[in-house]
Motif scaffolding. Structure first.
Motif: not given
Length: 209
Positions: A12-32
């Protein structure tokens, strides 16, 4: 494009985050996953910032977040236990924004690398661990035996733990590559471009086709 988001852990802990998405096709995702919260670690530290800034242009959607108790995230530091829940929540959050066939890589730097190596969600296609000290990780034996690919990027002049010690522990892990960055310290000043290159190559490795 960068979007702010809130991620909620299983406890139940709320975490802040940001998501950066490619302008074109998404080939993969990565959590940092970022370095140790009690030593100035946050999602805006140098290595996480470099990956988050560079990888979307290479077709990788990146989600970075602050562990509990850091900046805008609720809660308090939990010695690595709650932070594992935070990591799993971030994976689930990015999973919900990717097509099922798109591979998801779980990455981290320092303490964050240990947290990444501590969890094994089914959705993860592989792990990219940057300078993991392997002092905060949980159930490394399970990760060592996991058949999914792993890449450990180690700093030649690491001040936190010598790369030879980390390599000795990881020797024999299933499907694991170890890359030592010449001249790099634990903070990779002037070497983050190499970390981006390794990340991009690892994504290509785990991507279908």
């Amino acid at each position: 494009m960068i979007d702010s988001l809130r991620v909620r852990s299983a406890d139940g802990v709320a975490l802040e985050g940001e998501l950066a998405v490619p302008d074109g096709a998404v080939h993969a995702g990565m959590v940092l996953c970022h370095p140790h919260p009690q030593y100035g670690g946050s999602m805006r530290t140098i290595v996480i910032e470099a990956l988050f800034a560079a990888l979307p242009a290479r077709g990788v959607a990146c989600l970075r977040f602050n562990f509990r108790g850091v900046e805008g995230s609720a809660g308090t530091f939990d010695g690595g236990t709650g932070e594992r829940l935070d990591t799993e929540a971030a994976v689930a959050a990015l999973d919900g924004r990717l097509a099922p066939a798109v591979p998801l890589v779980l990455a981290g730097w320092s303490f964050g690398a240990d947290m990444a190596l501590s969890v094994r969600p089914a959705r993860v296609a592989g792990w990219y661990a940057i300078a993991p000290p392997l002092r905060f990780a949980h159930d490394l034996g399970g990760t060592a035996a996991d058949p999914r690919p792993k890449l450990l990027a180690l700093a030649e002049r690491d001040e936190v733990r010598p790369p030879a010690e980390v390599a000795a522990i990881a020797r024999g892990w299933a499907d694991t590559e170890i890359e030592i960055i010449p001249g790099a310290s634990h903070f990779f000043a002037g070497r983050t471009d190499r970390l981006v290159e390794l990340a991009s190559a690892f994504v290509d490795r785990v991507s279908p086709g």
